[in-house]
Design a protein around this motif. Sequence first.
Motif, PDB file in Angstrom:
ATOM      1  N   SER A   4       0.826  -1.209   0.000  1.00 40.03           N
ATOM      2  CA  SER A   4       0.000   0.000   0.000  1.00 40.03           C
ATOM      3  C   SER A   4       0.859   1.256   0.000  1.00 40.03           C
ATOM      4  CB  SER A   4      -0.917   0.012   1.223  1.00 40.03           C
ATOM      5  OG  SER A   4      -0.165   0.251   2.394  1.00 40.03           O
ATOM      6  N   LEU A   5       0.254   2.341  -0.424  1.00 37.98           N
ATOM      7  CA  LEU A   5       0.912   3.639  -0.423  1.00 37.98           C
ATOM      8  C   LEU A   5       1.221   4.065   1.015  1.00 37.98           C
ATOM      9  CD1 LEU A   5       1.844   5.528  -2.637  1.00 37.98           C
ATOM     10  CD2 LEU A   5      -0.312   6.735  -2.454  1.00 37.98           C
ATOM     11  N   GLU A   6       0.367   3.673   1.957  1.00 36.89           N
ATOM     12  CA  GLU A   6       0.596   3.997   3.369  1.00 36.89           C
ATOM     13  C   GLU A   6       1.859   3.310   3.872  1.00 36.89           C
ATOM     14  OE1 GLU A   6      -2.560   2.979   2.239  1.00 36.89           O
ATOM     15  OE2 GLU A   6      -3.063   5.104   2.104  1.00 36.89           O
ATOM     16  N   LEU A  11       8.492   4.237   4.843  1.00 35.34           N
ATOM     17  CA  LEU A  11       9.865   3.824   4.567  1.00 35.34           C
ATOM     18  C   LEU A  11      10.812   5.012   4.653  1.00 35.34           C
ATOM     19  CD1 LEU A  11       9.130   1.521   1.507  1.00 35.34           C
ATOM     20  CD2 LEU A  11       9.320   0.856   3.906  1.00 35.34           C
ATOM     21  N   VAL A  12      12.059   4.719   5.060  1.00 33.61           N
ATOM     22  CA  VAL A  12      13.041   5.784   5.237  1.00 33.61           C
ATOM     23  C   VAL A  12      14.351   5.472   4.516  1.00 33.61           C
ATOM     24  CG1 VAL A  12      14.393   7.074   6.945  1.00 33.61           C
ATOM     25  CG2 VAL A  12      12.070   6.356   7.499  1.00 33.61           C
ATOM     26  N   ASP A  13      14.908   4.307   4.759  1.00 37.51           N
ATOM     27  CA  ASP A  13      16.230   3.937   4.240  1.00 37.51           C
ATOM     28  C   ASP A  13      16.163   3.424   2.810  1.00 37.51           C
ATOM     29  OD1 ASP A  13      17.282   4.456   6.774  1.00 37.51           O
ATOM     30  OD2 ASP A  13      17.024   2.383   7.425  1.00 37.51           O
ATOM     31  N   ALA A  14      17.260   3.608   2.095  1.00 43.88           N
ATOM     32  CA  ALA A  14      17.354   3.116   0.711  1.00 43.88           C
ATOM     33  C   ALA A  14      17.073   1.617   0.660  1.00 43.88           C
ATOM     34  CB  ALA A  14      18.733   3.421   0.133  1.00 43.88           C
ATOM     35  N   PHE A  20      11.141  -3.207  -0.216  1.00 46.63           N
ATOM     36  CA  PHE A  20       9.699  -3.019  -0.396  1.00 46.63           C
ATOM     37  C   PHE A  20       9.288  -3.364  -1.826  1.00 46.63           C
ATOM     38  CE2 PHE A  20       6.060  -0.284  -1.521  1.00 46.63           C
ATOM     39  CZ  PHE A  20       5.153  -0.604  -0.517  1.00 46.63           C
ATOM     40  N   PHE A  21      10.085  -2.895  -2.790  1.00 48.85           N
ATOM     41  CA  PHE A  21       9.781  -3.155  -4.198  1.00 48.85           C
ATOM     42  C   PHE A  21      10.421  -4.442  -4.715  1.00 48.85           C
ATOM     43  CE2 PHE A  21       9.180   1.569  -4.224  1.00 48.85           C
ATOM     44  CZ  PHE A  21       7.831   1.546  -4.528  1.00 48.85           C
ATOM     45  N   GLU A  22      11.080  -5.170  -3.794  1.00 55.73           N
ATOM     46  CA  GLU A  22      11.700  -6.461  -4.126  1.00 55.73           C
ATOM     47  C   GLU A  22      12.684  -6.328  -5.287  1.00 55.73           C
ATOM     48  OE1 GLU A  22       8.555  -9.335  -4.596  1.00 55.73           O
ATOM     49  OE2 GLU A  22       7.669  -8.810  -2.664  1.00 55.73           O
ATOM     50  N   LEU A  23      13.496  -5.275  -5.238  1.00 55.82           N
ATOM     51  CA  LEU A  23      14.483  -5.026  -6.279  1.00 55.82           C
ATOM     52  C   LEU A  23      15.848  -5.544  -5.842  1.00 55.82           C
ATOM     53  CD1 LEU A  23      13.520  -1.349  -7.152  1.00 55.82           C
ATOM     54  CD2 LEU A  23      12.810  -3.432  -8.320  1.00 55.82           C
ATOM     55  N   PRO A  24      16.540  -6.226  -6.729  1.00 55.83           N
ATOM     56  CA  PRO A  24      17.888  -6.679  -6.388  1.00 55.83           C
ATOM     57  C   PRO A  24      18.839  -5.479  -6.352  1.00 55.83           C
ATOM     58  CG  PRO A  24      17.412  -7.171  -8.677  1.00 55.83           C
ATOM     59  CD  PRO A  24      16.154  -6.605  -8.078  1.00 55.83           C
ATOM     60  N   TYR A  25      19.823  -5.536  -5.454  1.00 54.96           N
ATOM     61  CA  TYR A  25      20.777  -4.433  -5.367  1.00 54.96           C
ATOM     62  C   TYR A  25      22.094  -4.916  -4.790  1.00 54.96           C
ATOM     63  CZ  TYR A  25      19.522  -4.167  -0.381  1.00 54.96           C
ATOM     64  OH  TYR A  25      19.308  -4.452   0.942  1.00 54.96           O
ATOM     65  N   HIS A  52       1.294  13.089 -13.201  1.00 54.47           N
ATOM     66  CA  HIS A  52       0.269  12.042 -13.288  1.00 54.47           C
ATOM     67  C   HIS A  52      -0.574  11.963 -12.009  1.00 54.47           C
ATOM     68  CE1 HIS A  52       2.247  10.687 -16.937  1.00 54.47           C
ATOM     69  NE2 HIS A  52       3.393  10.706 -16.284  1.00 54.47           N
ATOM     70  N   PRO A  53      -1.275  13.038 -11.672  1.00 47.49           N
ATOM     71  CA  PRO A  53      -2.078  13.018 -10.438  1.00 47.49           C
ATOM     72  C   PRO A  53      -3.257  12.046 -10.499  1.00 47.49           C
ATOM     73  CG  PRO A  53      -2.531  15.000 -11.709  1.00 47.49           C
ATOM     74  CD  PRO A  53      -1.398  14.289 -12.396  1.00 47.49           C
ATOM     75  N   GLU A  54      -3.598  11.599 -11.702  1.00 44.42           N
ATOM     76  CA  GLU A  54      -4.757  10.722 -11.875  1.00 44.42           C
ATOM     77  C   GLU A  54      -4.468   9.254 -11.548  1.00 44.42           C
ATOM     78  OE1 GLU A  54      -2.338  10.119 -15.481  1.00 44.42           O
ATOM     79  OE2 GLU A  54      -2.811  11.871 -14.289  1.00 44.42           O
ATOM     80  N   LEU A  55      -3.203   8.907 -11.319  1.00 40.81           N
ATOM     81  CA  LEU A  55      -2.845   7.502 -11.081  1.00 40.81           C
ATOM     82  C   LEU A  55      -3.448   6.978  -9.784  1.00 40.81           C
ATOM     83  CD1 LEU A  55       0.966   7.483 -12.017  1.00 40.81           C
ATOM     84  CD2 LEU A  55      -0.940   6.646 -13.390  1.00 40.81           C
ATOM     85  N   SER A  56      -3.867   5.726  -9.836  1.00 39.73           N
ATOM     86  CA  SER A  56      -4.337   5.053  -8.615  1.00 39.73           C
ATOM     87  C   SER A  56      -3.131   4.767  -7.736  1.00 39.73           C
ATOM     88  CB  SER A  56      -5.031   3.743  -8.972  1.00 39.73           C
ATOM     89  OG  SER A  56      -4.081   2.781  -9.413  1.00 39.73           O
TER      90      SER A  56
END
Length: 105
Positions: A4-6, A11-14, A20-25, A52-56
Amino acid sequence: MTKSLEEFKKLVDAEEFLKFFELPYDVKIVNVNRLHILKKFSQLISEIDTNHPELSDQEKLNQYSLALQSAYQVFVESSPQEQKLFKVFKDKPKNVITLTELSSD
């Protein structure tokens, strides 16, 4: 599990954003470029929200994920000095003369 957006807003740290986005790094890249990645990410999020203010909420999160991938990739391929995101990299020191400024008369 749907994120969720909430949750995102807490979130704070890189590393938190990347997980959160399950990205490899690469931890080394994040350790060296943490603030620069977050600054670039913040700029990209601002563009998404403005253009893009219209995005869900889910569409925003998808765009944010792509923005974070992009911000991270910038510093895989480039350096903070090249990107000049922070004022310290933009300002020329006042008490320094570079070699290119010296001329041989």
